[in-house]
Enzyme design. Structure first.
Site, mmCIF file in Angstrom:
data_model
loop_
_atom_site.group_PDB
_atom_site.id
_atom_site.type_symbol
_atom_site.label_atom_id
_atom_site.label_comp_id
_atom_site.label_asym_id
_atom_site.label_seq_id
_atom_site.Cartn_x
_atom_site.Cartn_y
_atom_site.Cartn_z
ATOM 1 N N TYR A 111 -70.100 -28.963 45.056
ATOM 2 C CA TYR A 111 -68.803 -29.575 45.341
ATOM 3 C C TYR A 111 -67.650 -28.680 44.889
ATOM 4 O O TYR A 111 -66.725 -28.385 45.658
ATOM 5 C CB TYR A 111 -68.717 -30.931 44.648
ATOM 6 C CG TYR A 111 -67.421 -31.669 44.892
ATOM 7 C CD1 TYR A 111 -67.197 -32.319 46.102
ATOM 8 C CD2 TYR A 111 -66.427 -31.718 43.920
ATOM 9 C CE1 TYR A 111 -66.006 -32.995 46.336
ATOM 10 C CE2 TYR A 111 -65.238 -32.388 44.148
ATOM 11 C CZ TYR A 111 -65.028 -33.028 45.356
ATOM 12 O OH TYR A 111 -63.849 -33.690 45.591
ATOM 13 N N VAL A 137 -58.842 -39.829 40.775
ATOM 14 C CA VAL A 137 -58.115 -40.831 41.558
ATOM 15 C C VAL A 137 -58.850 -42.159 41.465
ATOM 16 O O VAL A 137 -60.083 -42.213 41.533
ATOM 17 C CB VAL A 137 -57.989 -40.394 43.030
ATOM 18 C CG1 VAL A 137 -57.266 -41.459 43.850
ATOM 19 C CG2 VAL A 137 -57.256 -39.058 43.134
#
Length: 250
Positions: A147, A180
């Site tokens: 990632y 987030v």
């Protein structure tokens, strides 16, 4: 003035959906793109000024067809937001090549394919590209070998986009979200992880999907007409602090 059109990938949920809604607020129309057809069509109901398009951005033929369909419906594209991505976290030793490629196909290949396919339309409108990377592309952390590497590559790909496409009036920028408060994050982050993030973030909280979306929409707007090739961390200061600072606060 002709109404502007934004194409947002990964629009069925999270930052992509929040960004689509913010574009609508600003008077844009939005092509909402996701490979999850059922979820995409459900969230698009009632969003006037949008049209849902199902597409896997990692598949070249699907991307080519997508742009034919979007241009047939809307006639132009003024902004491309490459938000679609997959998150697969795990130790390096457990990340086989199949897992590696699954991440790269969407997170990196998809950004390349989408921007390449969008370029002719963006030349016509002198439009904007915003690629969504991650704080994980700016600083390494455990369990993110695929990632984090994919997002670091997106950061550099953005600079390539800016350097080459600028002569056509196309701007390209990159937003790197920090932690987030998405439904997924809250489902997988333990109280200990949440507390650790809060300690490491100067603003002492997670960001919201809309806060990231506001940065994206700004970069696509005329207000950012001289901004290109920039990497903007929307992360509450997380990337700026380095290591060790939480213990020094008091």
């Amino acid at each position: 003035m002709t109404q502007k059109i934004a194409l947002v990938t990964g629009a069925a949920r999270g930052i992509g959906l929040a960004t689509a809604k913010l574009f609508l607020r600003e008077g844009w129309k939005v092509a909402m793109v996701d490979r999850d057809q059922a979820e995409l069509e459900q969230v698009a109901v009632g969003l006037e000024g949008t049209k849902a398009f199902t597409c896997d951005v990692s598949v070249p033929k699907a991307v080519d067809q997508l742009f034919k369909d979007v241009l047939e419906h809307f006639g132009q594209i003024d902004a491309l937001v490459n938000n679609a991505g997959v998150a697969d976290f795990g130790p390096i030793e457990d990340t086989d090549f199949s897992r590696w490629r699954t991440v790269m196909e969407t997170n990196l290949d998809g950004v390349f394919l989408m921007t390449q396919a969008a370029t002719p339309a963006l030349k016509e409108t002198k439009g904007a590209v915003v690629n969504i990377a991650s704080i994980s592309g700016l600083r390494a952390s455990t369990l993110r070998v695929a990632y984090g590497t994919s997002k670091a590559a997106v950061i550099h790909l953005t600079k390539q986009h800016a350097a080459e496409l600028g002569e056509y009036g196309i701007r390209a920028n990159c937003v790197c979200p920090g932690p987030v408060r998405t439904k997924l994050a809250m489902a997988v982050h333990s109280p200990e992880i949440i507390a650790a993030y809060h300690d490491a973030i100067p603003l002492n909280r997670y960001g919201s999907e809309a806060e990231i979306g506001e940065v994206i929409v700004f970069l696509c707007s005329e207000k950012a007409s001289y901004v290109t090739g920039q990497i903007i961390a929307s992360d509450g200061g997380f990337e700026s602090t380095g290591v060790g600072l939480p213990a020094l606060r008091d």
